[in-house]
Design a protein around this motif. Structure first.
Motif, PDB file in Angstrom:
ATOM      1  N   ARG A  31       8.584  -4.789  -5.294  1.00 11.34           N
ATOM      2  CA  ARG A  31       9.080  -4.300  -6.587  1.00 11.34           C
ATOM      3  C   ARG A  31       9.669  -5.428  -7.439  1.00 11.34           C
ATOM      4  N   VAL A  32       9.465  -6.662  -7.016  1.00  9.76           N
ATOM      5  CA  VAL A  32       9.931  -7.832  -7.762  1.00  9.76           C
ATOM      6  C   VAL A  32       8.765  -8.809  -7.913  1.00  9.76           C
ATOM      7  N   ALA A  33       8.591  -9.350  -9.110  1.00  3.40           N
ATOM      8  CA  ALA A  33       7.603 -10.406  -9.353  1.00  3.40           C
ATOM      9  C   ALA A  33       8.301 -11.504 -10.141  1.00  3.40           C
ATOM     10  N   ALA A  34       8.198 -12.749  -9.677  1.00  2.00           N
ATOM     11  CA  ALA A  34       8.950 -13.835 -10.295  1.00  2.00           C
ATOM     12  C   ALA A  34       8.085 -15.068 -10.462  1.00  2.00           C
ATOM     13  N   ALA A  35       8.446 -15.889 -11.453  1.00  2.00           N
ATOM     14  CA  ALA A  35       7.717 -17.143 -11.677  1.00  2.00           C
ATOM     15  C   ALA A  35       8.619 -18.116 -12.430  1.00  2.00           C
ATOM     16  N   VAL A  36       8.457 -19.394 -12.092  1.00  4.01           N
ATOM     17  CA  VAL A  36       9.095 -20.474 -12.840  1.00  4.01           C
ATOM     18  C   VAL A  36       8.047 -21.004 -13.816  1.00  4.01           C
ATOM     19  N   THR A  77       7.964 -24.485 -19.118  1.00  5.15           N
ATOM     20  CA  THR A  77       8.401 -24.535 -20.513  1.00  5.15           C
ATOM     21  C   THR A  77       9.591 -25.477 -20.632  1.00  5.15           C
ATOM     22  N   ARG A  78       9.937 -25.796 -21.848  1.00  4.92           N
ATOM     23  CA  ARG A  78      11.156 -26.565 -22.105  1.00  4.92           C
ATOM     24  C   ARG A  78      11.936 -25.849 -23.198  1.00  4.92           C
ATOM     25  N   PRO A  79      13.131 -25.344 -22.879  1.00  2.55           N
ATOM     26  CA  PRO A  79      13.788 -25.354 -21.573  1.00  2.55           C
ATOM     27  C   PRO A  79      13.039 -24.472 -20.557  1.00  2.55           C
ATOM     28  N   ARG A  80      13.256 -24.744 -19.279  1.00  2.14           N
ATOM     29  CA  ARG A  80      12.582 -24.037 -18.211  1.00  2.14           C
ATOM     30  C   ARG A  80      12.981 -22.564 -18.214  1.00  2.14           C
ATOM     31  N   LEU A  81      11.986 -21.682 -18.020  1.00  2.00           N
ATOM     32  CA  LEU A  81      12.253 -20.256 -17.906  1.00  2.00           C
ATOM     33  C   LEU A  81      12.004 -19.793 -16.477  1.00  2.00           C
ATOM     34  N   TYR A  82      12.928 -19.017 -15.957  1.00  2.00           N
ATOM     35  CA  TYR A  82      12.822 -18.403 -14.640  1.00  2.00           C
ATOM     36  C   TYR A  82      12.692 -16.900 -14.885  1.00  2.00           C
ATOM     37  N   VAL A  83      11.489 -16.384 -14.770  1.00  2.00           N
ATOM     38  CA  VAL A  83      11.182 -15.018 -15.187  1.00  2.00           C
ATOM     39  C   VAL A  83      11.110 -14.109 -13.966  1.00  2.00           C
ATOM     40  N   ILE A  84      11.804 -12.981 -14.049  1.00  2.00           N
ATOM     41  CA  ILE A  84      11.806 -12.008 -12.953  1.00  2.00           C
ATOM     42  C   ILE A  84      11.519 -10.629 -13.532  1.00  2.00           C
ATOM     43  N   GLY A  85      10.507  -9.964 -13.003  1.00  2.00           N
ATOM     44  CA  GLY A  85      10.233  -8.578 -13.340  1.00  2.00           C
ATOM     45  C   GLY A  85      10.666  -7.686 -12.193  1.00  2.00           C
ATOM     46  N   VAL A  86      11.340  -6.581 -12.509  1.00  2.00           N
ATOM     47  CA  VAL A  86      11.919  -5.710 -11.483  1.00  2.00           C
ATOM     48  C   VAL A  86      11.565  -4.263 -11.786  1.00  2.00           C
ATOM     49  N   ASP A 110       0.808  -1.219   0.000  1.00  2.00           N
ATOM     50  CA  ASP A 110       0.000   0.000   0.000  1.00  2.00           C
ATOM     51  C   ASP A 110       0.842   1.271   0.000  1.00  2.00           C
ATOM     52  N   ALA A 111       2.082   1.167   0.449  1.00  5.07           N
ATOM     53  CA  ALA A 111       2.903   2.366   0.602  1.00  5.07           C
ATOM     54  C   ALA A 111       3.888   2.576  -0.544  1.00  5.07           C
ATOM     55  N   ASP A 112       3.854   1.727  -1.563  1.00  8.15           N
ATOM     56  CA  ASP A 112       4.900   1.806  -2.578  1.00  8.15           C
ATOM     57  C   ASP A 112       4.367   1.337  -3.923  1.00  8.15           C
ATOM     58  N   ARG A 113       5.109   1.643  -4.965  1.00 10.17           N
ATOM     59  CA  ARG A 113       4.840   1.125  -6.299  1.00 10.17           C
ATOM     60  C   ARG A 113       5.505  -0.239  -6.432  1.00 10.17           C
ATOM     61  N   GLY A 114       5.086  -1.037  -7.419  1.00 11.55           N
ATOM     62  CA  GLY A 114       5.622  -2.385  -7.481  1.00 11.55           C
ATOM     63  C   GLY A 114       5.670  -2.965  -8.871  1.00 11.55           C
ATOM     64  N   ALA A 115       5.695  -4.295  -8.917  1.00  9.86           N
ATOM     65  CA  ALA A 115       5.771  -5.044 -10.168  1.00  9.86           C
ATOM     66  C   ALA A 115       4.782  -6.201 -10.096  1.00  9.86           C
ATOM     67  N   ALA A 116       4.279  -6.615 -11.252  1.00  9.92           N
ATOM     68  CA  ALA A 116       3.352  -7.745 -11.330  1.00  9.92           C
ATOM     69  C   ALA A 116       3.669  -8.556 -12.575  1.00  9.92           C
ATOM     70  N   SER A 134      13.440  -8.675 -16.618  1.00 12.85           N
ATOM     71  CA  SER A 134      12.877  -7.561 -17.362  1.00 12.85           C
ATOM     72  C   SER A 134      12.413  -6.473 -16.414  1.00 12.85           C
ATOM     73  N   GLY A 135      12.079  -5.328 -16.979  1.00 13.60           N
ATOM     74  CA  GLY A 135      11.465  -4.284 -16.184  1.00 13.60           C
ATOM     75  C   GLY A 135      12.021  -2.908 -16.452  1.00 13.60           C
ATOM     76  N   ASP A 136      11.570  -1.964 -15.628  1.00 18.61           N
ATOM     77  CA  ASP A 136      12.040  -0.586 -15.654  1.00 18.61           C
ATOM     78  C   ASP A 136      13.139  -0.482 -14.608  1.00 18.61           C
ATOM     79  N   HIS A 137      14.372  -0.339 -15.067  1.00 16.88           N
ATOM     80  CA  HIS A 137      15.511  -0.337 -14.156  1.00 16.88           C
ATOM     81  C   HIS A 137      15.923   1.069 -13.715  1.00 16.88           C
ATOM     82  N   ASN A 138      15.332   2.103 -14.341  1.00 17.44           N
ATOM     83  CA  ASN A 138      15.635   3.486 -13.962  1.00 17.44           C
ATOM     84  C   ASN A 138      17.124   3.793 -13.961  1.00 17.44           C
ATOM     85  N   VAL A 139      17.864   3.136 -14.849  1.00 21.02           N
ATOM     86  CA  VAL A 139      19.287   3.419 -15.037  1.00 21.02           C
ATOM     87  C   VAL A 139      19.572   3.376 -16.537  1.00 21.02           C
TER      88      VAL A 139
END
Length: 286
Positions: free
Chosen positions: A110-115, A118-127, A81-87, A167-172
């Motif tokens: 601010r991080v959303a992740a999922a395994v 798939t084949r090959p397996r994907l480990y997806v992280i949004g930041v 509730d106090a911050d912005r994030g990722a989904a 993936s994501g908005d890294h602000n850099v």
């Protein structure tokens, strides 16, 4: 001109051996009216995985995630509730919605992740990396967040690292950003440097090595920044078939960021039996 993809990517039969499409976009904490327009744009496409950054605890984000969840997509989100994030929104079955090392990131929402199954397996992280101004507090917060993300990536087991999509908005921006822009601190440049040293490849630069430098956000002064990225583990780079920055999200004023999309050729990509997203009541799930 930078490569541009069409707004809609038709899939045809949905064969599980077909390419997997992933898209990331900063939604700018969209209020409900703009969220409705974003939803229409997103559902006009055919992406398997959508990573949203600058989500919020407001009704706009809740509406977006609720509509996808009701249609049968898997939604990964840690509201704060106090911050912005990722989904993360996935039409591909999710085997796990957490990677243990990410639990120690300084701002978990601010991080959303999922395994993905798939084949090959994907480990997806949004930041979604925090922005900052000249204040010490915001600078320290951003530096701590980037440091803890890098620590979390370092702690991943090899099987995760070899299948990682970040993936994501890294602000850099990168040291090689064109045009050069002042005001960034060493730790901000170091973030992208260390992703490369970690074995992650910038998908756009790899797929379009001779393309003009892309930008994803334009400031009030007209300066152009590349803040939004897709990075992929080096062992998977031979599977990249497309990558584009989509500026219609900015041009249609859906958000002030361009979206970034890529397609990977995988051996097996099962998909959930989702239903079309239609107008529904306002009883949000999130």
């Amino acid at each position: 001109m930078p490569p541009t993809a069409p707004a809609r990517r038709p899939r045809g039969s949905g064969d599980p051996s077909s390419g997997l499409s992933v898209l990331t976009v900063n939604i700018g904490a969209a209020a409900r009216p703009r969220a409705d327009r974003l939803l229409q744009w997103l559902t006009g496409r055919d992406d398997d995985v959508v990573l949203l950054t600058e989500t919020s605890a407001g009704p706009g984000t809740a509406h977006l995630l609720d509509r996808f969840a009701r249609a049968g997509y898997t939604v990964v989100n840690t509201p704060d509730d106090a911050d912005r994030g990722a989904a993360l929104i996935s039409r591909v079955p999710v085997l796990d919605d957490r990677l243990p090392s990410l639990d120690k990131v300084s701002v978990p929402g601010r991080v959303a992740a999922a395994v993905l199954d798939t084949r090959p397996r994907l480990y997806v992280i949004g930041v979604y990396v925090p922005s900052r101004n000249r204040s010490t507090a915001k600078t320290d917060r951003k530096q701590r967040f980037t440091a803890t993300v890098l620590d979390a990536l370092t702690a991943l087991p090899d099987e995760h690292r070899d299948g990682l999509l970040l993936s994501g908005d890294h602000n850099v921006i990168a040291r090689t950003h064109h045009p050069p822009l002042p005001g960034f601190l060493p730790f901000e440049y170091d973030f992208l440097d260390r992703l490369g040293a970690f074995g992650l490849v910038d998908v756009h630069d790899h797929h379009h090595p001779h393309a003009p430098h892309p930008h994803s956000w334009i400031g009030r002064t007209g300066d152009r920044y590349r803040y939004d990225y897709l990075h992929l583990a080096r062992p998977l780079t031979g599977r990249i078939t497309d990558c584009s920055y989509l500026h219609d999200t900015r041009e249609q004023r859906l958000t002030d960021h361009a979206a970034v999309t890529a397609t990977l050729r995988l051996d097996h990509t099962p998909r959930l039996p989702v239903t079309p997203i239609t107008e529904a009541d306002d009883n949000a799930l999130f």
